[in-house]
Design an enzyme around this catalytic site. Structure first.
Site, PDB file in Angstrom:
ATOM      1  N   HIS A   7      12.006 -10.205  52.079  1.00  0.00           N
ATOM      2  CA  HIS A   7      11.073 -11.079  52.792  1.00  0.00           C
ATOM      3  C   HIS A   7       9.670 -10.796  52.255  1.00  0.00           C
ATOM      4  CE1 HIS A   7       9.844 -13.783  55.935  1.00  0.00           C
ATOM      5  NE2 HIS A   7       8.821 -12.979  56.149  1.00  0.00           N
ATOM      6  N   ASN A  42      18.352  -8.794  52.125  1.00  0.00           N
ATOM      7  CA  ASN A  42      17.387  -9.888  51.951  1.00  0.00           C
ATOM      8  C   ASN A  42      16.045  -9.293  51.554  1.00  0.00           C
ATOM      9  OD1 ASN A  42      16.247 -12.568  52.239  1.00  0.00           O
ATOM     10  ND2 ASN A  42      15.355 -11.884  54.180  1.00  0.00           N
ATOM     11  N   LEU A  83      20.187 -19.695  57.396  1.00  0.00           N
ATOM     12  CA  LEU A  83      20.671 -18.503  58.101  1.00  0.00           C
ATOM     13  C   LEU A  83      22.065 -18.139  57.602  1.00  0.00           C
ATOM     14  CD1 LEU A  83      19.896 -16.627  60.507  1.00  0.00           C
ATOM     15  CD2 LEU A  83      21.220 -18.158  61.965  1.00  0.00           C
ATOM     16  N   LEU A 114      17.076 -19.932  52.118  1.00  0.00           N
ATOM     17  CA  LEU A 114      16.357 -20.451  53.287  1.00  0.00           C
ATOM     18  C   LEU A 114      17.235 -20.763  54.483  1.00  0.00           C
ATOM     19  CD1 LEU A 114      13.693 -22.721  51.553  1.00  0.00           C
ATOM     20  CD2 LEU A 114      13.685 -20.267  52.013  1.00  0.00           C
ATOM     21  N   GLU A 119       7.769  -7.608  44.470  1.00  0.00           N
ATOM     22  CA  GLU A 119       9.202  -7.961  44.472  1.00  0.00           C
ATOM     23  C   GLU A 119       9.829  -7.611  43.125  1.00  0.00           C
ATOM     24  OE1 GLU A 119       9.397 -11.549  47.704  1.00  0.00           O
ATOM     25  OE2 GLU A 119       9.172 -12.135  45.627  1.00  0.00           O
ATOM     26  N   GLY A 134      14.206 -18.967  41.914  1.00  0.00           N
ATOM     27  CA  GLY A 134      15.120 -17.960  41.380  1.00  0.00           C
ATOM     28  C   GLY A 134      14.483 -16.940  40.458  1.00  0.00           C
ATOM     29  N   SER A 135      13.157 -16.773  40.561  1.00  0.00           N
ATOM     30  CA  SER A 135      12.529 -15.791  39.668  1.00  0.00           C
ATOM     31  C   SER A 135      13.009 -14.368  39.985  1.00  0.00           C
ATOM     32  CB  SER A 135      10.999 -15.883  39.710  1.00  0.00           C
ATOM     33  OG  SER A 135      10.495 -15.473  40.947  1.00  0.00           O
ATOM     34  N   ASN A 136      13.301 -14.099  41.247  1.00  0.00           N
ATOM     35  CA  ASN A 136      13.847 -12.773  41.581  1.00  0.00           C
ATOM     36  C   ASN A 136      15.253 -12.583  41.021  1.00  0.00           C
ATOM     37  OD1 ASN A 136      12.139 -10.903  43.373  1.00  0.00           O
ATOM     38  ND2 ASN A 136      11.764 -12.930  44.252  1.00  0.00           N
ATOM     39  N   ASP A 165      15.616 -12.438  59.477  1.00  0.00           N
ATOM     40  CA  ASP A 165      14.651 -11.358  59.203  1.00  0.00           C
ATOM     41  C   ASP A 165      14.696 -10.207  60.207  1.00  0.00           C
ATOM     42  OD1 ASP A 165      13.747 -12.966  57.100  1.00  0.00           O
ATOM     43  OD2 ASP A 165      12.312 -13.975  58.400  1.00  0.00           O
TER      44      ASP A 165
HETATM   45  C1  GAR Z   1      10.385 -14.762  47.351  1.00  0.00           C
HETATM   46  O1  GAR Z   1       9.013 -14.479  47.456  1.00  0.00           O
HETATM   47  C2  GAR Z   1      11.123 -14.257  48.560  1.00  0.00           C
HETATM   48  O2  GAR Z   1      10.571 -13.096  49.102  1.00  0.00           O
HETATM   49  C3  GAR Z   1      10.951 -15.417  49.514  1.00  0.00           C
HETATM   50  O3  GAR Z   1      11.120 -16.557  48.721  1.00  0.00           O
HETATM   51  C4  GAR Z   1      10.613 -16.278  47.416  1.00  0.00           C
HETATM   52  C5  GAR Z   1      11.623 -16.751  46.410  1.00  0.00           C
HETATM   53  O4  GAR Z   1      11.077 -16.735  45.117  1.00  0.00           O
HETATM   54  N1  GAR Z   1      11.907 -15.366  50.579  1.00  0.00           N
HETATM   55  C6  GAR Z   1      11.634 -15.800  51.803  1.00  0.00           C
HETATM   56  O5  GAR Z   1      10.557 -16.295  52.106  1.00  0.00           O
HETATM   57  C7  GAR Z   1      12.779 -15.639  52.811  1.00  0.00           C
HETATM   58  N2  GAR Z   1      12.310 -15.818  54.140  1.00  0.00           N
HETATM   59  P1  GAR Z   1      12.040 -16.878  43.865  1.00  0.00           P
HETATM   60  O6  GAR Z   1      12.966 -18.062  44.142  1.00  0.00           O
HETATM   61  O7  GAR Z   1      11.120 -17.165  42.717  1.00  0.00           O
HETATM   62  O8  GAR Z   1      12.789 -15.595  43.707  1.00  0.00           O
END
Ligand code: GAR
Length: 193
Positions: free
Chosen positions: A106, A104, A89, A87, A176, A14-16, A147
């Site tokens: 990616h 989303n 669909l 993760l 990101e 969840g850092s994003n 995707d």
């Molecule tokens: C992120 O890098 C995102 O782009 C990726 O998961 C990570 C989540 O990081 N998403 C995918 O790979 C989707 N196919 P976070 O939980 O620290 O935000």
């Protein structure tokens, strides 16, 4: 202006999510957030708690069969639904209920390194194994397939010959953090794209 509502779907760290929430708070943009998570042990739930954001944990049945998650989402009535490391669909019923309102991120330059099972470190390991010279991020609308929705933006980063998958992950995460919040603000008509 009434506060914008953003619903996050996340499965992991969840850092994003945290970075986007902090961006809105730093910019003093009125917004209301909700975190929806399919993993009761995901760190994103602790982040949501610390940020004072409501979260909902759900299982596959609630997402794909009973309609419970869709009803909770409709009750929240989001302006935008943001998948940030989610993760599973997105069911077609969600895509139909929120046309062009689900996005989303990616961690690669789609259409390369996308599709089912391509997430997180698996993506970066494949990128390094193939000696790619660049990678990056793709922010796109979500459709019924992994995707595959229309691209909103792609940003690249160079990969050096000695970069490890962890190095690539770090570069991609920086992209990101720099671009996802701004893109979301733009999609909500709060900033230029
Ligand atoms: C992120 O890098 C995102 O782009 C990726 O998961 C990570 C989540 O990081 N998403 C995918 O790979 C989707 N196919 P976070 O939980 O620290 O935000």
């Amino acid at each position: 202006m009434s506060p914008k509502k953003i619903a996050f779907f996340a499965s992991g760290s969840g850092s994003n999510v945290e970075n986007i929430v902090l961006y809105f708070r730093e910019k003093e943009i009125a917004a209301q957030f909700l975190v929806l998570c399919n993993n009761p042990n995901a760190y994103v739930l602790q982040r949501a708690d610390k940020l004072g954001i409501e979260s909902i944990v759900f299982d596959k049945k609630a997402l794909t069969e009973s309609g419970e998650v869709l009803r909770q989402l409709q009750a929240f009535n989001p302006d935008l639904i943001v998948l940030a490391g989610f993760l599973w669909l997105m069911p077609a019923s969600f895509v139909q209920a929120f046309p062009n309102r689900i996005v989303n991120i990616h961690p690669a330059l789609l259409p390369k390194y996308g599709g089912k099972g391509m997430y997180g470190m698996r993506v970066h390991e494949a990128v390094v194994a193939n000696n790619e010279k660049e990678s990056g991020i793709t922010i796109h609308y979500v459709n019924e397939h992994y995707d595959e929705g229309a691209y909103i933006c792609q940003v690249t980063c160079a990969i050096a010959p000695h970069d490890s998958p962890e190095d690539v992950a770090q570069k991609v995460h920086q992209l990101e953090y720099a671009h996802f919040p701004k893109t979301i603000a733009a999609l909500l008509n709060l900033a230029p794209l």
